[in-house]
Design a protein around this motif. Structure first.
Motif, PDB file in Angstrom:
ATOM      1  N   GLN A   1       0.858  -1.184  -0.049  1.00  0.00           N
ATOM      2  CA  GLN A   1      -0.083   0.133   0.033  1.00  0.00           C
ATOM      3  C   GLN A   1       0.869   1.056  -0.062  1.00  0.00           C
ATOM      4  OE1 GLN A   1      -2.897  -0.069   3.029  1.00  0.00           O
ATOM      5  NE2 GLN A   1      -3.579   2.018   2.722  1.00  0.00           N
ATOM      6  N   TRP A   2       0.718   2.051  -0.986  1.00  0.00           N
ATOM      7  CA  TRP A   2       1.509   3.381  -1.146  1.00  0.00           C
ATOM      8  C   TRP A   2       1.093   4.682   0.044  1.00  0.00           C
ATOM      9  CZ3 TRP A   2      -0.862   8.112  -1.720  1.00  0.00           C
ATOM     10  CH2 TRP A   2      -2.149   8.182  -1.827  1.00  0.00           C
ATOM     11  N   GLN A   3       2.089   5.081   0.388  1.00  0.00           N
ATOM     12  CA  GLN A   3       1.718   6.273   1.399  1.00  0.00           C
ATOM     13  C   GLN A   3       2.914   7.510   1.045  1.00  0.00           C
ATOM     14  OE1 GLN A   3       2.383   4.566   5.397  1.00  0.00           O
ATOM     15  NE2 GLN A   3       0.520   5.926   5.740  1.00  0.00           N
ATOM     16  N   LEU A   4       2.330   8.641   0.997  1.00  0.00           N
ATOM     17  CA  LEU A   4       3.249   9.933   0.982  1.00  0.00           C
ATOM     18  C   LEU A   4       2.874  10.590   2.718  1.00  0.00           C
ATOM     19  CD1 LEU A   4       2.696  11.569  -2.341  1.00  0.00           C
ATOM     20  CD2 LEU A   4       4.452  10.387  -1.649  1.00  0.00           C
ATOM     21  N   VAL A   5       4.184  10.633   3.055  1.00  0.00           N
ATOM     22  CA  VAL A   5       3.957  10.995   4.503  1.00  0.00           C
ATOM     23  C   VAL A   5       4.755  12.407   4.557  1.00  0.00           C
ATOM     24  CG1 VAL A   5       4.235  10.670   6.944  1.00  0.00           C
ATOM     25  CG2 VAL A   5       3.532   8.791   5.374  1.00  0.00           C
ATOM     26  N   GLU A   6       3.983  13.555   4.909  1.00  0.00           N
ATOM     27  CA  GLU A   6       4.720  14.830   5.183  1.00  0.00           C
ATOM     28  C   GLU A   6       5.265  15.034   6.644  1.00  0.00           C
ATOM     29  OE1 GLU A   6       1.146  15.459   2.242  1.00  0.00           O
ATOM     30  OE2 GLU A   6       1.541  14.550   4.106  1.00  0.00           O
ATOM     31  N   SER A   7       6.290  15.677   6.596  1.00  0.00           N
ATOM     32  CA  SER A   7       6.911  16.120   8.046  1.00  0.00           C
ATOM     33  C   SER A   7       7.576  17.119   8.165  1.00  0.00           C
ATOM     34  CB  SER A   7       7.515  14.910   8.671  1.00  0.00           C
ATOM     35  OG  SER A   7       8.703  14.736   8.069  1.00  0.00           O
ATOM     36  N   GLY A   8       7.790  17.823   9.290  1.00  0.00           N
ATOM     37  CA  GLY A   8       8.462  19.047   9.152  1.00  0.00           C
ATOM     38  C   GLY A   8       7.860  20.396   9.684  1.00  0.00           C
TER      39      GLY A   8
ATOM     40  N   TYR B   1      10.276   7.461 -10.055  1.00  0.00           N
ATOM     41  CA  TYR B   1       9.683   7.638 -11.245  1.00  0.00           C
ATOM     42  C   TYR B   1       8.173   8.612 -11.202  1.00  0.00           C
ATOM     43  CZ  TYR B   1      11.560   3.019 -12.428  1.00  0.00           C
ATOM     44  OH  TYR B   1      12.457   2.209 -12.586  1.00  0.00           O
ATOM     45  N   TYR B   2       8.239   9.660 -10.276  1.00  0.00           N
ATOM     46  CA  TYR B   2       7.197  10.435 -10.168  1.00  0.00           C
ATOM     47  C   TYR B   2       7.828  11.753 -10.151  1.00  0.00           C
ATOM     48  CZ  TYR B   2       4.016   6.541  -9.482  1.00  0.00           C
ATOM     49  OH  TYR B   2       3.045   5.284  -9.649  1.00  0.00           O
ATOM     50  N   ALA B   3       7.014  12.813 -10.556  1.00  0.00           N
ATOM     51  CA  ALA B   3       7.160  14.122 -10.519  1.00  0.00           C
ATOM     52  C   ALA B   3       6.399  14.592  -9.215  1.00  0.00           C
ATOM     53  CB  ALA B   3       6.501  15.062 -11.606  1.00  0.00           C
ATOM     54  N   VAL B   4       6.882  15.290  -8.349  1.00  0.00           N
ATOM     55  CA  VAL B   4       6.372  15.954  -7.027  1.00  0.00           C
ATOM     56  C   VAL B   4       6.098  17.243  -6.938  1.00  0.00           C
ATOM     57  CG1 VAL B   4       6.857  15.719  -4.767  1.00  0.00           C
ATOM     58  CG2 VAL B   4       7.444  13.627  -5.965  1.00  0.00           C
ATOM     59  N   ALA B   5       5.020  17.655  -6.327  1.00  0.00           N
ATOM     60  CA  ALA B   5       4.714  18.921  -5.866  1.00  0.00           C
ATOM     61  C   ALA B   5       4.346  19.260  -4.791  1.00  0.00           C
ATOM     62  CB  ALA B   5       3.730  19.645  -6.854  1.00  0.00           C
ATOM     63  N   TRP B   6       4.575  20.589  -4.103  1.00  0.00           N
ATOM     64  CA  TRP B   6       3.938  20.888  -2.832  1.00  0.00           C
ATOM     65  C   TRP B   6       2.927  21.942  -3.023  1.00  0.00           C
ATOM     66  CZ3 TRP B   6       5.191  18.801   1.854  1.00  0.00           C
ATOM     67  CH2 TRP B   6       6.494  18.313   1.938  1.00  0.00           C
TER      68      TRP B   6
ATOM     69  N   VAL C   1       3.697  18.054 -15.448  1.00  0.00           N
ATOM     70  CA  VAL C   1       2.365  18.854 -14.859  1.00  0.00           C
ATOM     71  C   VAL C   1       2.549  20.017 -14.483  1.00  0.00           C
ATOM     72  CG1 VAL C   1       1.531  16.263 -14.837  1.00  0.00           C
ATOM     73  CG2 VAL C   1       2.707  17.129 -12.932  1.00  0.00           C
ATOM     74  N   GLY C   2       3.668  20.241 -13.974  1.00  0.00           N
ATOM     75  CA  GLY C   2       3.892  21.572 -13.349  1.00  0.00           C
ATOM     76  C   GLY C   2       3.024  21.750 -11.910  1.00  0.00           C
ATOM     77  N   LEU C   3       2.112  22.898 -11.778  1.00  0.00           N
ATOM     78  CA  LEU C   3       1.364  22.961 -10.603  1.00  0.00           C
ATOM     79  C   LEU C   3      -0.174  22.815 -10.783  1.00  0.00           C
ATOM     80  CD1 LEU C   3       3.470  25.806  -8.859  1.00  0.00           C
ATOM     81  CD2 LEU C   3       3.299  23.362  -8.126  1.00  0.00           C
ATOM     82  N   ARG C   4      -0.286  21.916 -11.751  1.00  0.00           N
ATOM     83  CA  ARG C   4      -1.927  21.518 -12.072  1.00  0.00           C
ATOM     84  C   ARG C   4      -2.149  20.471 -11.285  1.00  0.00           C
ATOM     85  NH1 ARG C   4       0.355  21.691 -17.164  1.00  0.00           N
ATOM     86  NH2 ARG C   4       0.323  19.595 -17.442  1.00  0.00           N
ATOM     87  N   SER C   5      -2.898  20.857 -10.208  1.00  0.00           N
ATOM     88  CA  SER C   5      -3.284  19.709  -8.917  1.00  0.00           C
ATOM     89  C   SER C   5      -4.049  18.789  -9.545  1.00  0.00           C
ATOM     90  CB  SER C   5      -3.887  20.418  -7.931  1.00  0.00           C
ATOM     91  OG  SER C   5      -5.329  21.008  -8.536  1.00  0.00           O
ATOM     92  N   SER C   6      -4.952  18.845 -10.593  1.00  0.00           N
ATOM     93  CA  SER C   6      -5.672  17.765 -11.082  1.00  0.00           C
ATOM     94  C   SER C   6      -5.015  16.800 -11.714  1.00  0.00           C
ATOM     95  CB  SER C   6      -6.758  18.498 -12.118  1.00  0.00           C
ATOM     96  OG  SER C   6      -6.074  18.961 -13.278  1.00  0.00           O
ATOM     97  N   GLU C   7      -3.818  17.065 -12.108  1.00  0.00           N
ATOM     98  CA  GLU C   7      -2.910  15.978 -12.673  1.00  0.00           C
ATOM     99  C   GLU C   7      -2.059  15.101 -11.633  1.00  0.00           C
ATOM    100  OE1 GLU C   7      -2.755  15.478 -15.976  1.00  0.00           O
ATOM    101  OE2 GLU C   7      -4.242  17.196 -16.374  1.00  0.00           O
ATOM    102  N   TYR C   8      -2.196  15.343 -10.238  1.00  0.00           N
ATOM    103  CA  TYR C   8      -1.487  14.459  -9.437  1.00  0.00           C
ATOM    104  C   TYR C   8      -2.277  13.374  -8.937  1.00  0.00           C
ATOM    105  CZ  TYR C   8       2.402  17.636  -9.508  1.00  0.00           C
ATOM    106  OH  TYR C   8       3.487  18.455 -10.039  1.00  0.00           O
ATOM    107  N   ASP C   9      -1.632  12.324  -8.993  1.00  0.00           N
ATOM    108  CA  ASP C   9      -2.347  10.998  -8.788  1.00  0.00           C
ATOM    109  C   ASP C   9      -2.235  10.542  -7.389  1.00  0.00           C
ATOM    110  OD1 ASP C   9      -0.630  10.184 -11.323  1.00  0.00           O
ATOM    111  OD2 ASP C   9      -2.432  10.398 -11.594  1.00  0.00           O
ATOM    112  N   TYR C  10      -1.213  10.981  -6.331  1.00  0.00           N
ATOM    113  CA  TYR C  10      -1.111  10.457  -5.270  1.00  0.00           C
ATOM    114  C   TYR C  10      -0.855  11.566  -4.143  1.00  0.00           C
ATOM    115  CZ  TYR C  10      -0.195   6.007  -7.444  1.00  0.00           C
ATOM    116  OH  TYR C  10      -0.438   4.961  -8.016  1.00  0.00           O
ATOM    117  N   TRP C  11      -1.464  11.659  -3.173  1.00  0.00           N
ATOM    118  CA  TRP C  11      -1.621  12.697  -2.048  1.00  0.00           C
ATOM    119  C   TRP C  11      -1.242  12.264  -0.767  1.00  0.00           C
ATOM    120  CZ3 TRP C  11      -2.186  18.106  -3.397  1.00  0.00           C
ATOM    121  CH2 TRP C  11      -2.694  18.295  -4.854  1.00  0.00           C
ATOM    122  N   GLY C  12      -0.518  13.198  -0.019  1.00  0.00           N
ATOM    123  CA  GLY C  12      -0.132  13.018   1.268  1.00  0.00           C
ATOM    124  C   GLY C  12      -1.462  13.665   2.284  1.00  0.00           C
ATOM    125  N   GLN C  13      -1.194  13.543   3.466  1.00  0.00           N
ATOM    126  CA  GLN C  13      -2.285  13.716   4.340  1.00  0.00           C
ATOM    127  C   GLN C  13      -2.035  15.211   4.881  1.00  0.00           C
ATOM    128  OE1 GLN C  13      -5.207  12.122   5.531  1.00  0.00           O
ATOM    129  NE2 GLN C  13      -4.192  10.975   3.779  1.00  0.00           N
ATOM    130  N   GLY C  14      -0.654  15.971   4.687  1.00  0.00           N
ATOM    131  CA  GLY C  14      -0.642  17.301   5.163  1.00  0.00           C
ATOM    132  C   GLY C  14       0.253  17.355   6.417  1.00  0.00           C
TER     133      GLY C  14
END
Length: 124
Positions: free
Chosen positions: A1-8, A31-36, A104-117
């Motif tokens: 199961q995938w996870q993106l976990v933000e911290s800091g 393999y992924y572009a990443v954005a904040w 994708v740049g900063l087009r949020s609709s193009e992002y497939d996976y998201w962290g919880q914040g």
């Protein structure tokens, strides 16, 4: 199961710095572009910064240019957001997101996976 976990995230005074981390598990982040992105109370989600799969292309929202720096360390499956000279208007929940499409740049609709914040609060 995938996870993106933000911290800091945390509370910092104006002019201070924080470094956010986005760590991936179950997802080959190299393999992924990443954005904040960020979202302040009562406001729409805003793209903050993007980094390409290879790390050779970045872009930033005008509001953070010259203050924030995005980077990636694929061996650690982690992307960072160094935030300097923080302002009260930077207060928001910050999310990282990953996209298999590299341009994708900063087009949020193009992002497939998201962290919880992670919450960032800039206040004296």
């Amino acid at each position: 199961q995938w996870q993106l976990v933000e911290s800091g995230g945390g509370l910092v005074q104006p002019g201070g710095s924080l470094r956010l981390s986005c760590a991936a598990s179950g997802l080959p982040l190299d393999y992924y572009a990443v954005a904040w992105f960020r979202q302040a109370p009562g406001k729409e989600r805003e793209g903050v910064s993007y980094i390409s799969t290879a790390g050779d292309r970045t872009n930033y929202a005008d509001s953070v240019k010259g203050r924030f720096t995005i980077s990636r360390q694929d061996v650690k499956q982690t992307v960072y957001l160094q935030m300097n000279s923080l302002k009260p208007e930077d207060t928001a929940v910050y999310y990282c997101a990953a996209s298999y499409s590299d341009s994708v740049g900063l087009r949020s609709s193009e992002y497939d996976y998201w962290g919880q914040g992670t919450q960032v609060t800039v206040s004296s």
